[in-house]
Design an enzyme around this catalytic site. Structure first.
Site, PDB file in Angstrom:
ATOM      1  N   ARG A  90    -102.509  20.906  30.825  1.00  0.00           N
ATOM      2  CA  ARG A  90    -101.055  20.695  30.607  1.00  0.00           C
ATOM      3  C   ARG A  90    -100.382  20.590  32.239  1.00  0.00           C
ATOM      4  O   ARG A  90     -99.532  21.095  32.302  1.00  0.00           O
ATOM      5  CB  ARG A  90    -100.552  22.216  30.198  1.00  0.00           C
ATOM      6  CG  ARG A  90    -101.122  22.772  28.903  1.00  0.00           C
ATOM      7  CD  ARG A  90    -100.326  22.010  27.839  1.00  0.00           C
ATOM      8  NE  ARG A  90    -100.709  22.387  26.355  1.00  0.00           N
ATOM      9  CZ  ARG A  90    -100.171  23.264  25.774  1.00  0.00           C
ATOM     10  NH1 ARG A  90     -98.977  23.934  26.229  1.00  0.00           N
ATOM     11  NH2 ARG A  90    -100.669  23.879  24.606  1.00  0.00           N
ATOM     12  N   ARG A 130     -94.095  22.043  31.112  1.00  0.00           N
ATOM     13  CA  ARG A 130     -92.885  22.423  31.240  1.00  0.00           C
ATOM     14  C   ARG A 130     -92.581  23.098  32.622  1.00  0.00           C
ATOM     15  O   ARG A 130     -91.458  23.440  32.947  1.00  0.00           O
ATOM     16  CB  ARG A 130     -92.456  23.813  30.063  1.00  0.00           C
ATOM     17  CG  ARG A 130     -92.341  23.103  28.674  1.00  0.00           C
ATOM     18  CD  ARG A 130     -92.227  24.171  27.912  1.00  0.00           C
ATOM     19  NE  ARG A 130     -93.982  24.842  27.987  1.00  0.00           N
ATOM     20  CZ  ARG A 130     -94.159  25.816  26.878  1.00  0.00           C
ATOM     21  NH1 ARG A 130     -93.279  26.580  26.148  1.00  0.00           N
ATOM     22  NH2 ARG A 130     -95.405  26.183  26.963  1.00  0.00           N
ATOM     23  N   ARG A 148     -87.094  16.201  28.685  1.00  0.00           N
ATOM     24  CA  ARG A 148     -87.137  17.030  27.299  1.00  0.00           C
ATOM     25  C   ARG A 148     -85.739  17.392  26.897  1.00  0.00           C
ATOM     26  O   ARG A 148     -85.475  17.386  25.637  1.00  0.00           O
ATOM     27  CB  ARG A 148     -87.692  18.268  27.282  1.00  0.00           C
ATOM     28  CG  ARG A 148     -89.423  17.762  27.181  1.00  0.00           C
ATOM     29  CD  ARG A 148     -89.870  17.687  25.560  1.00  0.00           C
ATOM     30  NE  ARG A 148     -89.882  18.813  24.946  1.00  0.00           N
ATOM     31  CZ  ARG A 148     -88.963  19.241  23.986  1.00  0.00           C
ATOM     32  NH1 ARG A 148     -87.959  18.226  23.832  1.00  0.00           N
ATOM     33  NH2 ARG A 148     -89.255  20.371  23.304  1.00  0.00           N
ATOM     34  N   ASP A 173    -100.089  15.886  21.982  1.00  0.00           N
ATOM     35  CA  ASP A 173    -100.340  17.344  21.298  1.00  0.00           C
ATOM     36  C   ASP A 173    -101.397  17.232  20.371  1.00  0.00           C
ATOM     37  O   ASP A 173    -101.742  16.159  19.780  1.00  0.00           O
ATOM     38  CB  ASP A 173     -98.991  17.831  20.919  1.00  0.00           C
ATOM     39  CG  ASP A 173     -99.379  19.221  20.980  1.00  0.00           C
ATOM     40  OD1 ASP A 173     -99.106  19.998  21.936  1.00  0.00           O
ATOM     41  OD2 ASP A 173     -99.649  19.904  19.873  1.00  0.00           O
ATOM     42  N   TYR A 187    -103.938  26.156  12.851  1.00  0.00           N
ATOM     43  CA  TYR A 187    -102.601  25.723  12.867  1.00  0.00           C
ATOM     44  C   TYR A 187    -101.975  25.354  11.655  1.00  0.00           C
ATOM     45  O   TYR A 187    -100.730  25.740  11.261  1.00  0.00           O
ATOM     46  CB  TYR A 187    -102.190  24.662  14.042  1.00  0.00           C
ATOM     47  CG  TYR A 187    -101.922  25.113  15.520  1.00  0.00           C
ATOM     48  CD1 TYR A 187    -100.902  25.853  15.845  1.00  0.00           C
ATOM     49  CD2 TYR A 187    -103.198  25.109  16.257  1.00  0.00           C
ATOM     50  CE1 TYR A 187    -100.751  26.314  17.184  1.00  0.00           C
ATOM     51  CE2 TYR A 187    -103.170  25.742  17.358  1.00  0.00           C
ATOM     52  CZ  TYR A 187    -101.826  26.075  17.914  1.00  0.00           C
ATOM     53  OH  TYR A 187    -101.787  26.712  19.208  1.00  0.00           O
TER      54      TYR A 187
END
Ligand code: 1CP
Length: 356
Positions: free
Chosen positions: A33, A37, A46, A82, A159
């Site tokens: 990652r 963020r 974003r 992703d 998921y």
């Protein structure tokens, strides 16, 4: 392939050499990652674009992939995407909710819902990832290798059944017991889509691959061996087989099964070149279990990135000393978390490079 120009020559190949067990100039380091963020420039971008718009627009995906490389002396890049793009390509809606993560509003609740999935044409709906990879190889100009990736079957099934992240995976685990045959069908359908997807990424220019079995942590050892391992084996075997048949060079493949430190020996027998470790595993014990012919990746606790610089430097140096310079790729034991100070990335990367 749209862009038929030859790719630039790779300048820093330490990652690939470590994966193949060759001598390295320095221990390679990247961070799961690493585009994400914790970077203010990612947050800024974003604000203007929805998460999946970034994934689907090669220029934006490349921009975000490049962001951590502009700041840090990393030895790898990983294409921005992703793991949930596969469920999307199979026909499920996936939304990214701020502060929550992925949400699938119409999950697969019962075996009959599997009929809603659309494996035919799924690969063509993922072609934007291939386009981003090809574009990124040119933009990188050979600076570092480009990693492609996919979620693994058990993690994706989770998921798709839970409708998002889950602390317990209770619905998915109930499926395994209530509908074992349909569970196998589901996992095999995902495995087929994953093999197609990874093959496409290699054709597009991915120089290494990582398979994320991030939800292995929810399975007992027995269940991991039954519900994850056979599909992980099939992914690697079929992918290598297909590439060999088409005379496309096989790239190194990493398996990261978070929470499956109980089965390192079993993981080492699946043919993957690299095994990713989470921070619960001791480097020396891991090496003893997997033997000398597999590269290990990991495994600093992402929470250590919140320690002061001296502590972080010491923890990193200690970790690198335990793994050693041969057959080792430094990384965290899971993804970097959003509040991580930028300075910690610098300390980590520098400490890895200076340790040996
Ligand atoms: O709004 C945002 O910007 C969302 C944050 C975010 C980002 C930056 C998500 C949502 N995904 C990503 C990118 C991403 N996801 C990458 C990019 C490449 C890089 O590493 O730099 C990768 C490799 C992933 C893979 C991924 N997505 C995994 C496997 C790795 C892991 O962390 O275990 C998983 C489980 C996901 C699902 C997912 N996507 C996003 C979130 C917040 C989550 C986890 C949700 C949960 O807790 O279950």
């Amino acid at each position: 392939m749209k862009d038929a120009k030859p790719f630039p020559v790779l300048k820093n190949d330490n990652l690939l050499r470590a994966a193949r067990g060759e001598v390295v100039d320095r221990v390679p380091v990247w961070v799961m990652r690493q585009a994400g963020r914790y970077l203010p420039e990612f947050q800024e971008l974003r604000k203007q674009h929805d998460f999946f718009t970034v994934c689907r627009t090669p220029e934006l995906a490349c921009e975000v992939t490049m962001q951590p490389l502009r700041r840090f002396d990393l030895d790898a890049s990983i294409i921005f995407s992703d793991i949930l793009v596969i469920p999307q390509a199979l026909g499920l809606t996936v939304e990214m909710h701020a502060g929550v993560g992925p949400v699938l509003p119409q999950p697969i609740k019962v075996p009959d819902d599997l009929k809603r999935l659309t494996p035919d044409g799924a690969l063509s709906r993922l072609s934007y990832v291939g386009d981003a990879i090809t574009m990124m190889r040119h933009k990188l100009d050979g600076r570092v290798p480009l990693i492609g990736f996919s979620g693994a079957p058990w993690t994706l099934m989770g998921y798709m059944i839970e409708g998002g992240g889950s602390k317990t995976m209770s619905k998915t685990k109930a499926w395994l017991k209530d509908y074992p045959e349909d569970s196998k069908l589901f996992l095999n359908l995902l495995t087929d889509a994953i093999v197609d997807y990874l093959e496409m990424q290699v054709k597009a220019g991915a120089q290494m691959l990582q398979v994320f079995e991030s939800s292995a942590e929810h399975l007992s050892k027995e269940d991991f061996l039954e519900w994850s391992v056979p599909y992980l084996r099939r992914i690697r075997d079929e992918l290598v087989d297909r590439l060999n048949k088409k005379v496309i060079p096989v790239v190194p493949i990493t398996l990261f099964a978070k929470g499956a430190g109980h089965s390192l020996k079993e993981q080492s027998e699946l043919g993957y070149d690299v095994i990713g470790l989470d921070w619960t595993v001791d480097p020396i014990e891991a090496r003893n279990l997997v033997g000398p012919n597999i590269t290990l990746q990991g495994n600093l606790d992402p929470q250590d990135m919140y320690r002061n610089p001296d502590e972080l430097r010491n923890l990193t140096t200690e970790m690198v000393h335990k793994f050693g310079k041969s057959r080792y790729i430094a990384n965290l034991g899971h993804g970097i978390t959003p509040q991580t100070p930028l300075a910690s990335m610098e300390v980590l990367v520098e400490a890895v490079h200076k340790a040996l």
